[in-house]
Design a protein around this motif. Sequence first.
Motif, mmCIF file in Angstrom:
data_model
loop_
_atom_site.group_PDB
_atom_site.id
_atom_site.type_symbol
_atom_site.label_atom_id
_atom_site.label_comp_id
_atom_site.label_asym_id
_atom_site.label_seq_id
_atom_site.Cartn_x
_atom_site.Cartn_y
_atom_site.Cartn_z
ATOM 1 N N ASP A 241 14.829 -4.163 -32.998
ATOM 2 C CA ASP A 241 15.282 -4.374 -31.436
ATOM 3 C C ASP A 241 14.916 -5.462 -30.674
ATOM 4 O O ASP A 241 15.406 -5.785 -29.959
ATOM 5 N N PHE A 242 13.661 -6.007 -31.145
ATOM 6 C CA PHE A 242 13.057 -6.989 -30.587
ATOM 7 C C PHE A 242 13.674 -8.448 -30.776
ATOM 8 O O PHE A 242 13.384 -9.379 -30.046
ATOM 9 N N LEU A 243 14.520 -8.519 -31.794
ATOM 10 C CA LEU A 243 15.216 -9.886 -32.063
ATOM 11 C C LEU A 243 16.182 -10.002 -30.825
ATOM 12 O O LEU A 243 17.059 -9.472 -30.275
ATOM 13 N N THR A 244 16.318 -11.392 -30.686
ATOM 14 C CA THR A 244 17.335 -11.990 -30.025
ATOM 15 C C THR A 244 18.653 -12.204 -30.377
ATOM 16 O O THR A 244 18.843 -12.202 -31.724
ATOM 17 N N ASN A 245 19.712 -12.305 -29.591
ATOM 18 C CA ASN A 245 21.106 -12.415 -30.187
ATOM 19 C C ASN A 245 21.179 -13.680 -30.891
ATOM 20 O O ASN A 245 20.728 -14.822 -30.420
ATOM 21 N N GLY A 246 21.603 -13.548 -32.248
ATOM 22 C CA GLY A 246 22.042 -14.908 -33.028
ATOM 23 C C GLY A 246 21.677 -14.800 -34.340
ATOM 24 O O GLY A 246 21.586 -13.598 -34.750
ATOM 25 N N TYR A 247 21.517 -15.875 -35.054
ATOM 26 C CA TYR A 247 21.370 -15.899 -36.436
ATOM 27 C C TYR A 247 19.642 -15.771 -36.746
ATOM 28 O O TYR A 247 19.044 -16.383 -36.067
ATOM 29 N N HIS A 248 19.285 -15.167 -37.633
ATOM 30 C CA HIS A 248 18.022 -14.679 -38.078
ATOM 31 C C HIS A 248 17.649 -15.079 -39.636
ATOM 32 O O HIS A 248 18.729 -14.774 -40.295
ATOM 33 N N THR A 249 16.544 -15.487 -39.991
ATOM 34 C CA THR A 249 16.291 -15.513 -41.347
ATOM 35 C C THR A 249 14.886 -14.587 -41.785
ATOM 36 O O THR A 249 13.794 -14.771 -41.216
ATOM 37 N N LEU A 250 15.093 -13.872 -42.728
ATOM 38 C CA LEU A 250 14.181 -12.986 -43.162
ATOM 39 C C LEU A 250 13.625 -13.409 -44.474
ATOM 40 O O LEU A 250 14.343 -13.860 -45.226
ATOM 41 N N GLN A 251 12.312 -13.665 -44.566
ATOM 42 C CA GLN A 251 11.712 -14.037 -45.772
ATOM 43 C C GLN A 251 10.638 -13.130 -46.171
ATOM 44 O O GLN A 251 9.683 -12.636 -45.220
ATOM 45 N N TYR A 252 10.419 -12.806 -47.583
ATOM 46 C CA TYR A 252 9.200 -11.816 -47.752
ATOM 47 C C TYR A 252 8.997 -11.997 -49.436
ATOM 48 O O TYR A 252 9.582 -12.269 -50.158
ATOM 49 N N TYR A 253 7.755 -11.552 -49.494
ATOM 50 C CA TYR A 253 7.102 -11.588 -50.817
ATOM 51 C C TYR A 253 6.150 -10.441 -50.913
ATOM 52 O O TYR A 253 5.779 -9.972 -50.054
ATOM 53 N N ALA A 254 5.754 -9.931 -52.300
ATOM 54 C CA ALA A 254 4.905 -9.126 -52.568
ATOM 55 C C ALA A 254 3.479 -9.716 -53.366
ATOM 56 O O ALA A 254 3.905 -10.698 -53.988
ATOM 57 N N VAL A 255 2.335 -9.191 -53.192
ATOM 58 C CA VAL A 255 1.180 -9.556 -53.933
ATOM 59 C C VAL A 255 0.663 -8.430 -54.783
ATOM 60 O O VAL A 255 0.529 -7.360 -54.070
ATOM 61 N N ASP A 256 0.331 -8.337 -55.968
ATOM 62 C CA ASP A 256 -0.324 -7.392 -56.708
ATOM 63 C C ASP A 256 -1.722 -7.266 -56.569
ATOM 64 O O ASP A 256 -2.343 -8.325 -56.072
ATOM 65 N N TYR A 257 -2.297 -6.382 -57.213
ATOM 66 C CA TYR A 257 -3.748 -6.132 -57.093
ATOM 67 C C TYR A 257 -4.656 -7.149 -57.921
ATOM 68 O O TYR A 257 -5.981 -7.280 -57.488
ATOM 69 N N VAL A 258 -4.197 -8.048 -58.674
ATOM 70 C CA VAL A 258 -4.877 -9.190 -59.252
ATOM 71 C C VAL A 258 -4.389 -10.406 -58.732
ATOM 72 O O VAL A 258 -4.588 -11.364 -59.197
ATOM 73 N N GLY A 259 -3.646 -10.490 -57.781
ATOM 74 C CA GLY A 259 -3.170 -11.598 -57.084
ATOM 75 C C GLY A 259 -2.018 -12.466 -57.720
ATOM 76 O O GLY A 259 -1.694 -13.493 -57.269
ATOM 77 N N ASN A 260 -1.290 -11.816 -58.420
ATOM 78 C CA ASN A 260 0.046 -12.419 -58.739
ATOM 79 C C ASN A 260 1.139 -12.310 -57.674
ATOM 80 O O ASN A 260 1.208 -11.182 -57.204
ATOM 81 N N THR A 261 1.588 -13.462 -57.299
ATOM 82 C CA THR A 261 2.308 -13.378 -55.928
ATOM 83 C C THR A 261 3.848 -13.736 -56.391
ATOM 84 O O THR A 261 4.135 -14.761 -57.097
#
Length: 561
Positions: A241-261
């Motif tokens: 809900d905090f986003l403004t009106n318009g186009y937005h880009t979501l980027q995401y990634y995960a890291v495991d417990y031994v640092g594999n990204t």
Amino acid sequence: MAQGNHTPKPHTDAEGRVYWNKSQPVYLRLASSPDDKGVLLKNDEQPQYTSPIYFDTEGINYIRTRHAIDNQTKTVAVPHQEVLLPVYADGLSPRTQLEIVTTNVYSNANIEYTGSGAVVFLHSSDAMSGVEQIYYSLNEDGFAPYTTEIELRESGLNHLRYYAVDHVGNVETLHEQRIMVDLYSPVSTHRIDGIQIQEAYSQGASLVLESMDSLSGIKAIYYQLDSGEYQLYSGRNLSLDFLTNGYHTLQYYAVDYVGNTEPVNTYEFYFDTAAPLMAADILGDRFIVGDQIYFSGRTKMKFTAVDNKAGIEHIKYSIDSQPFLDYDQPFYLPSAAGTHVIKYFAIDRFGNKTNDAKSARSFHEYEHQATKVYVDLTGPDLSYSFTGDLIETRDTVFVNSSTKVILQATDNESGMQKITYSLEGSAEEFDFTEGLNFVEPGYHAVDFYGYDNVNNRNVNHIDMFVDNQGPKIFYYFSSKPYTTSPEGEFYTNGTAIYLAAQDDHVGLKELYYRVDDGKERVYVGKVKFVQKNQKQILYIRAVDLLGNESEAEVLFVTGKN
């Protein structure tokens, strides 16, 4: 897989010191020359101690004569001195430690997890005769001498066994370590809950991130919206809900417990918060003089609504506070003489609703004369309180995980709309609905905000320290045990135990103890035990000033005397 066969043996080091395996028998012979087999020494009066003898002391032992005899003159040396022949008895096996050298190591359920490039080193030490060799076995391979580091190249579970042998044949207890090599990155997906029209969302939508890792497990998921900083995903639905009106880009990634990204995932979407634009037109005759608008019985009103993304769901209007009706075509204005008020609004397919930019009303009004307006310029008054355990000392408020923070606000003008809060300096705000409590120990900061019905805002700040840990417990016996057996440590009857406890943050409230199934008592001095020949358990419980508790048990045996 069994350890190799290692036979006890004597050892002479580079400096001529003689080491003997302490578990082995010793036979002494007298000979008049180095090559003579000699005569075996024995004592028929003490055969149980002399045939053979055993070294009783770990470390240096001596074979001695009372007075030294000069081997040239065959006379007693003056001044008198003993002849000491040292022998080092070694009955202790080496001690070996495993070291994993890599960027990240994670331990869970007796398994060490590591990423790529992991190397295992084995380090062994022996206090007496010294380490002769370390042996190891990896997975199903037989034991082999350890000469250099062990490289773990294959992904999956590795079973490493290892031990060391000293120079007199003492064999270390076999060690085993399971090492999981994880070379694969996590795989993450996203989901946006809420009404979706193509790749567009609106108010009420929330982001959900999920990730899987088959070996070491997910340590953290990070996400970024537009050009903001990457943030740690909490695992809860993230309101958009905090986003403004318009186009937005979501980027995401995960890291495991031994640092594999994981490689960054990207998703583009549109967030529609814009209400439809509306225009009201008078069709037909009209005449304006000052505040008064005159119109004929033929005059109609027309509404036009435009939405840039989702499209118009419907338009509503009301005349003179009558129920709202659906608008589908221009309509006649009231013909009765006097002032009339027409209210109108539009809603798009996301539920975004037109409101009057000049007021807090959820509709536009077409009025014939001015309306008095009250101007509200001040935000709400804010306060807070705590329910539950609380200690305030050294300019710091200490609470535990059960303590709740109650946020309060009042507004005497337009009235309260809501209270929100943000945590640990974050810009993200959450609606306050019930008391807040914190489980994670340490310092916490809460900023909270009060909004009135015309969106005036005030802010306040709370700092606190969460202490969930009970006191540390210490105990001391008034004397040392006179013996130790598999049953436990034996103490002289009448031995006392002294108890103590220390709390790192708020201080100790009370220290309790009980013996076996007896009644728990408050500790006020030493605990003395008078029962003879009795195995007993002392239960200790410490409570700090916030009610955090810790416990300890002491097992001991009192002697017959």
